[in-house]
Structures are given as C-alpha cells and as structure tokens.
Design a protein around this motif. Sequence first.
Motif, mmCIF file in Angstrom:
data_model
loop_
_atom_site.group_PDB
_atom_site.id
_atom_site.type_symbol
_atom_site.label_atom_id
_atom_site.label_comp_id
_atom_site.label_asym_id
_atom_site.label_seq_id
_atom_site.Cartn_x
_atom_site.Cartn_y
_atom_site.Cartn_z
ATOM 1 N N ALA A 119 16.991 4.486 6.844
ATOM 2 C CA ALA A 119 17.550 5.251 7.964
ATOM 3 C C ALA A 119 18.037 4.356 9.094
ATOM 4 O O ALA A 119 18.742 4.810 9.992
ATOM 5 N N GLY A 120 17.653 3.075 9.074
ATOM 6 C CA GLY A 120 18.046 2.171 10.150
ATOM 7 C C GLY A 120 17.351 2.481 11.452
ATOM 8 O O GLY A 120 17.909 2.269 12.535
ATOM 9 N N VAL A 121 16.109 2.965 11.357
ATOM 10 C CA VAL A 121 15.361 3.386 12.537
ATOM 11 C C VAL A 121 14.241 2.390 12.816
ATOM 12 O O VAL A 121 13.467 2.046 11.918
ATOM 13 N N ASP A 122 14.164 1.934 14.071
ATOM 14 C CA ASP A 122 13.098 1.017 14.467
ATOM 15 C C ASP A 122 11.766 1.764 14.600
ATOM 16 O O ASP A 122 11.740 2.947 14.985
ATOM 17 N N TYR A 131 7.836 14.260 5.829
ATOM 18 C CA TYR A 131 8.273 14.435 7.216
ATOM 19 C C TYR A 131 9.454 13.514 7.517
ATOM 20 O O TYR A 131 10.482 13.952 8.049
ATOM 21 N N LEU A 132 9.320 12.228 7.179
ATOM 22 C CA LEU A 132 10.389 11.270 7.470
ATOM 23 C C LEU A 132 11.648 11.569 6.669
ATOM 24 O O LEU A 132 12.768 11.428 7.176
ATOM 25 N N ALA A 133 11.472 11.987 5.430
ATOM 26 C CA ALA A 133 12.636 12.340 4.602
ATOM 27 C C ALA A 133 13.407 13.492 5.232
ATOM 28 O O ALA A 133 14.647 13.484 5.263
ATOM 29 N N ASN A 134 12.695 14.471 5.752
ATOM 30 C CA ASN A 134 13.361 15.596 6.429
ATOM 31 C C ASN A 134 14.021 15.151 7.726
ATOM 32 O O ASN A 134 15.118 15.595 8.051
ATOM 33 N N GLU A 135 13.353 14.269 8.455
ATOM 34 C CA GLU A 135 13.915 13.773 9.711
ATOM 35 C C GLU A 135 15.208 13.003 9.507
ATOM 36 O O GLU A 135 16.133 13.100 10.295
ATOM 37 N N PHE A 136 15.279 12.219 8.420
ATOM 38 C CA PHE A 136 16.378 11.268 8.248
ATOM 39 C C PHE A 136 17.310 11.601 7.091
ATOM 40 O O PHE A 136 18.060 10.749 6.604
ATOM 41 N N GLY A 182 0.796 -1.222 0.000
ATOM 42 C CA GLY A 182 0.000 0.000 0.000
ATOM 43 C C GLY A 182 0.828 1.273 0.000
ATOM 44 O O GLY A 182 2.013 1.286 -0.309
ATOM 45 N N ARG A 183 0.175 2.343 0.373
ATOM 46 C CA ARG A 183 0.844 3.648 0.393
ATOM 47 C C ARG A 183 1.750 3.819 1.608
ATOM 48 O O ARG A 183 2.528 4.749 1.667
ATOM 49 N N GLY A 184 1.644 2.919 2.558
ATOM 50 C CA GLY A 184 2.523 2.987 3.727
ATOM 51 C C GLY A 184 3.924 2.485 3.453
ATOM 52 O O GLY A 184 4.829 2.681 4.272
ATOM 53 N N GLU A 185 4.127 1.873 2.289
ATOM 54 C CA GLU A 185 5.433 1.265 2.022
ATOM 55 C C GLU A 185 6.541 2.296 1.880
ATOM 56 O O GLU A 185 7.691 2.029 2.234
ATOM 57 N N THR A 186 6.229 3.480 1.400
ATOM 58 C CA THR A 186 7.249 4.536 1.320
ATOM 59 C C THR A 186 7.833 4.809 2.698
ATOM 60 O O THR A 186 9.055 4.893 2.867
ATOM 61 N N ALA A 187 6.964 4.944 3.693
ATOM 62 C CA ALA A 187 7.436 5.201 5.060
ATOM 63 C C ALA A 187 8.305 4.055 5.552
ATOM 64 O O ALA A 187 9.360 4.272 6.166
ATOM 65 N N ARG A 188 7.894 2.819 5.270
ATOM 66 C CA ARG A 188 8.681 1.659 5.703
ATOM 67 C C ARG A 188 10.062 1.663 5.048
ATOM 68 O O ARG A 188 11.064 1.343 5.689
#
Length: 197
Positions: free
Chosen positions: A15-18, A60-65, A3-9
């Motif tokens: 990033a190696g983030v749990d 958001y995640l791209a900016n964070e990591f 789904g669309r959540g795969e980008t975040a995963r």
Amino acid sequence: MRGRGETARLIFAQAGVDYTDHRFGSEEWKEIKGDMPFGQVPVLEVDGTEIAQSTAIGRYLANEFGLAGKNKLEAARADMFVEVIEEARSKYIPWVHVLIGWKQGDKDELFNQIVEAAYKTPAAVFEKYLKQNGTGWIVGDSLTWADLVAAEYFDKGMVYGRPDVLDGFPFVKALTIRVFELPNIKKYLATRPPALF
C-alpha cells in the motif's frame, strides 16, 4: 522473526503506507506481554485501538488499502484461501520451535515428518485454483491479501525448510515470485532484516 506479523508488513509495503514496526527481544517481551490484548503478538494499534490476531489484522488492513477483493464475493473467497493457509500453519509449530531454538530436536527430520504435508496440502489447493482462475492471482484478476499471505507462507517453506518442497507446484511458485517482484514488495524485501523464521 518475520512471524505472523509479516502479512501486515507486506500489506503496508504494497500500500506504500508508513507505519511503526515495534520489534523486540525476549527480555522486552517478558515486560510487555501482559499489556497485549491476548498476551500474544502481532498487535496492530490504530488511533489508540488495539487489534490482535494476525488474520483480523490482515483483513482490516486489506479492507483499508483495497486488497480485500473487488466485491463481497471476492472478499469472501480471499478470506477462504487465507484460512487454508492458517489451518496449515497451525500444524508446523513444533518444527518452528526447534528451528528457532526454543526446543531441542532434529529440524530436518521434523520437516520431513510433519511439515512437508503442511506445505504440500495447501500448495495442492492453491495450484488447482490458480490454474483454474488463469489470472496469476488466487482471486479475481488482481492482487488480494490472500496472495500476500500465500507468498509469505510458501516462501518460508522453501527458505527455512527445503528448496524443493514446492516442486510439482509451478503455479504456486509463480505466484510467490510474482508477489515478491511487485515494486513496493521488492523494495521492502531489500531492507527487511534477517530473521530466524
């Protein structure tokens, strides 16, 4: 589903983030849908704050990591290429509904009628700019979230549609392979559960 959540995963993996990946079946979805900000998923929860919409989550995640680009101009261009994919993605929803069994129809016929163009149109854009950029990445000289979004999108066309859908787009194929060969991504893919889409 991926789904669309795969980008975040994929971003978390790179990033190696749990993180906690809460997946659910249709029965649980009926129970929790009303609690989601817009009645949709994915939703990212950070310190009690919910972020809905896959593009907002990805940005958001791209900016964070550190995957948004090396400067504001690169970040804007990464966003630009993500929007190319998002626009194309919206055109194949009827096919996905047949593919996963929500609706009746001929998935192969639908792919040929409406979905093939939804892959080839953005593939032509990415092919042009990947060739022009000359670094193997779509923006600048390093990986951005736009590369992850593109690899996930184009891979689905080949896996769930037709293996030859990207024939004639060697730079796009090379990008997809390059992303999926990144050590952290490769490690994630090795344990990713099977999915309908």
